[in-house]
Write a protein that holds these residues in place. Sequence first.
Motif, mmCIF file in Angstrom:
data_model
loop_
_atom_site.group_PDB
_atom_site.id
_atom_site.type_symbol
_atom_site.label_atom_id
_atom_site.label_comp_id
_atom_site.label_asym_id
_atom_site.label_seq_id
_atom_site.Cartn_x
_atom_site.Cartn_y
_atom_site.Cartn_z
ATOM 1 N N ILE A 159 -6.531 65.469 -24.522
ATOM 2 C CA ILE A 159 -5.861 64.348 -23.859
ATOM 3 C C ILE A 159 -5.928 64.609 -22.363
ATOM 4 N N ARG A 160 -6.536 63.676 -21.631
ATOM 5 C CA ARG A 160 -6.801 63.902 -20.218
ATOM 6 C C ARG A 160 -6.360 62.709 -19.386
ATOM 7 N N LYS A 161 -5.811 62.985 -18.213
ATOM 8 C CA LYS A 161 -5.407 61.948 -17.268
ATOM 9 C C LYS A 161 -6.439 61.840 -16.158
ATOM 10 N N THR A 162 -6.817 60.607 -15.807
ATOM 11 C CA THR A 162 -7.774 60.396 -14.726
ATOM 12 C C THR A 162 -7.049 59.895 -13.478
ATOM 13 N N ALA A 163 -7.741 59.919 -12.359
ATOM 14 C CA ALA A 163 -7.126 59.557 -11.080
ATOM 15 C C ALA A 163 -6.837 58.066 -10.975
ATOM 16 N N GLY A 165 -5.420 56.069 -13.136
ATOM 17 C CA GLY A 165 -4.376 55.581 -14.028
ATOM 18 C C GLY A 165 -4.859 55.313 -15.434
ATOM 19 N N LYS A 166 -5.547 56.281 -16.016
ATOM 20 C CA LYS A 166 -6.106 56.118 -17.349
ATOM 21 C C LYS A 166 -5.857 57.377 -18.168
ATOM 22 N N LEU A 167 -5.517 57.191 -19.441
ATOM 23 C CA LEU A 167 -5.307 58.304 -20.365
ATOM 24 C C LEU A 167 -6.452 58.304 -21.372
ATOM 25 N N LEU A 168 -7.168 59.422 -21.461
ATOM 26 C CA LEU A 168 -8.348 59.502 -22.328
ATOM 27 C C LEU A 168 -8.111 60.448 -23.490
ATOM 28 N N TYR A 169 -8.444 59.977 -24.703
ATOM 29 C CA TYR A 169 -8.449 60.830 -25.897
ATOM 30 C C TYR A 169 -9.905 61.128 -26.226
ATOM 31 N N GLU A 170 -10.275 62.400 -26.155
ATOM 32 C CA GLU A 170 -11.665 62.774 -26.353
ATOM 33 C C GLU A 170 -11.775 63.774 -27.494
ATOM 34 N N VAL A 171 -12.652 63.452 -28.437
ATOM 35 C CA VAL A 171 -12.878 64.346 -29.579
ATOM 36 C C VAL A 171 -13.673 65.548 -29.101
ATOM 37 N N LYS A 172 -13.061 66.724 -29.143
ATOM 38 C CA LYS A 172 -13.690 67.936 -28.624
ATOM 39 C C LYS A 172 -14.809 68.407 -29.547
ATOM 40 N N GLY A 199 5.708 49.382 -14.104
ATOM 41 C CA GLY A 199 4.634 50.306 -14.452
ATOM 42 C C GLY A 199 3.507 49.622 -15.202
ATOM 43 N N GLN A 200 2.349 50.259 -15.214
ATOM 44 C CA GLN A 200 1.208 49.830 -16.005
ATOM 45 C C GLN A 200 0.360 51.067 -16.276
ATOM 46 N N TYR A 201 -0.460 51.014 -17.312
ATOM 47 C CA TYR A 201 -1.320 52.167 -17.589
ATOM 48 C C TYR A 201 -2.435 51.760 -18.540
ATOM 49 N N GLN A 202 -3.505 52.563 -18.538
ATOM 50 C CA GLN A 202 -4.613 52.350 -19.453
ATOM 51 C C GLN A 202 -4.735 53.558 -20.376
ATOM 52 N N VAL A 203 -5.153 53.307 -21.602
ATOM 53 C CA VAL A 203 -5.393 54.396 -22.538
ATOM 54 C C VAL A 203 -6.680 54.098 -23.314
ATOM 55 N N VAL A 204 -7.533 55.105 -23.412
ATOM 56 C CA VAL A 204 -8.738 55.007 -24.227
ATOM 57 C C VAL A 204 -8.493 55.848 -25.476
ATOM 58 N N LEU A 205 -8.409 55.183 -26.619
ATOM 59 C CA LEU A 205 -8.058 55.848 -27.873
ATOM 60 C C LEU A 205 -9.231 56.669 -28.403
ATOM 61 N N SER A 206 -8.945 57.438 -29.440
ATOM 62 C CA SER A 206 -9.951 58.372 -29.945
ATOM 63 C C SER A 206 -11.183 57.683 -30.515
ATOM 64 N N HIS A 210 -10.269 50.548 -25.744
ATOM 65 C CA HIS A 210 -9.654 50.607 -24.416
ATOM 66 C C HIS A 210 -8.468 49.651 -24.382
ATOM 67 N N VAL A 211 -7.300 50.149 -23.981
ATOM 68 C CA VAL A 211 -6.089 49.340 -23.953
ATOM 69 C C VAL A 211 -5.464 49.398 -22.557
ATOM 70 N N TRP A 212 -5.156 48.218 -22.005
ATOM 71 C CA TRP A 212 -4.412 48.101 -20.746
ATOM 72 C C TRP A 212 -2.969 47.732 -21.107
ATOM 73 N N LEU A 213 -2.023 48.533 -20.703
ATOM 74 C CA LEU A 213 -0.620 48.300 -21.041
ATOM 75 C C LEU A 213 0.119 47.755 -19.825
ATOM 76 N N ASN A 214 0.767 46.599 -19.988
ATOM 77 C CA ASN A 214 1.518 45.985 -18.899
ATOM 78 C C ASN A 214 2.889 46.645 -18.770
ATOM 79 N N SER A 215 3.678 46.203 -17.790
ATOM 80 C CA SER A 215 4.976 46.813 -17.529
ATOM 81 C C SER A 215 5.955 46.576 -18.683
ATOM 82 N N ALA A 216 6.919 47.509 -18.811
ATOM 83 C CA ALA A 216 7.969 47.435 -19.835
ATOM 84 C C ALA A 216 7.375 47.261 -21.230
ATOM 85 N N SER A 217 6.366 48.055 -21.549
ATOM 86 C CA SER A 217 5.663 47.938 -22.822
ATOM 87 C C SER A 217 5.438 49.324 -23.425
#
Length: 408
Positions: A159-163, A165-172, A199-206, A210-217
């Motif tokens: 699980i890695r954070k990018t500069a 604002g993205k959260l990445l799940y990477e299969v090692k 707040g807002q954030y992005q997450v790339v699932l395993s 790719h999911v963009w999450l809006n505020s209060a979510s």
Amino acid sequence: MISKARIQLLFDQYMEETASAEETQEFFLLVNDPVNEVFLHHLMDEYLTSHEFTGGLDDSQKRNILNHVFSAEDHLDSSVNLSRRIYPLYRKLMTAAVVLLTLSIGIYLVSKRVDSGKIYKGELSPGGNKATLTLADGTKLSLTDAVNGKLAEQSGISIRKTADGKLLYEVKDPGYHHNNRRKAELSSEFNTITTPPGGQYQVVLSDGSHVWLNSASSLKYPISFASSGRKVELTGEAYFEIAKVSNRKGRLPFIVSGKKQDVEVLGTHFNINGYDTDEFTITTLLEGSVKISKAAVFERIISPGQQARVNQNIKVAEVDTTVAVAWKNGLFKFENAGISTVMDQFSRWYDVDVEYKGKIPANKFNGEIYRNMNASKALRILGFANINFRVEAPENNHGRKKIVIIQN
């Protein structure tokens, strides 16, 4: 430093609708730079009083133009005496003024209009990349404060954070997850990403979705998806770009479970707005197809360009999809929106409460506002619509600030 000649050229091209996409983007960046504010105000003054207009416009008429942009009426204000010859240009100006207003040059008449409410002299900053990640074991990680790079590793998944604002799940180790028993174990271990108001954030699932999450979510999802299917749980609003994944039986479905509905997709792009405080859960499809079901009783399939509104029933309509996904692209975008819709979005993004005193205004709003603007600029659309409001600080400076809408 950019020259005034270049700014004027870009301004003229934008107002005449001859600017390319690159030139428009350059112009918007210049508009957002406070260094250029005075000169841009001067250009707007010159444009409004140019020879194209019959006799020019006085300050009152200028205000009427901008008031009209945010009114629900389609007819021209009777105080503006324009010939038929220049009517298309007048309409063009009003359309341009929507963008210019919200970018600080259309707002420029603020100092000339009659004050319609108590002005809040402080500032409400826009939201940004803020979120909390809750791991399967209950550990909470602040993505807002965490340094970029690897945050954790769970059963062979990094699980890695990018500069940006993205959260990445990477299969090692992909081979590690080929075992069906191991996949079943991981699919029963869930992480949750939660964004606060503002707040807002992005997450790339395993699986690569790719999911963009809006505020209060919030989004709850397995560390790794099972071979039989993919399912996540959404509260609030998110935009999804689902990766196409297949098994021996064919395409592996992806299900988003939320308030009032389940949305099943294979590989597609769509937005879901399902805040608990809203009457409807709204799904807007941009690409592919989705099946929307309610309590396993009835279902509807929607196509690109369509929107489903779910409450007791499912209603489908053709819509402008850019309105639904504007938040993901850094904008508020309103299309005949009531004040409650406008203020709900402002409340979540600027982390403020909203209170209505007296009858709720019936105004309708159209136009775009950049979400990276401070609230003092965004809220001026209320003043231009002749809506009185004030911003109140919380008691003892604890809690959230409050925007109070006052009946005229």
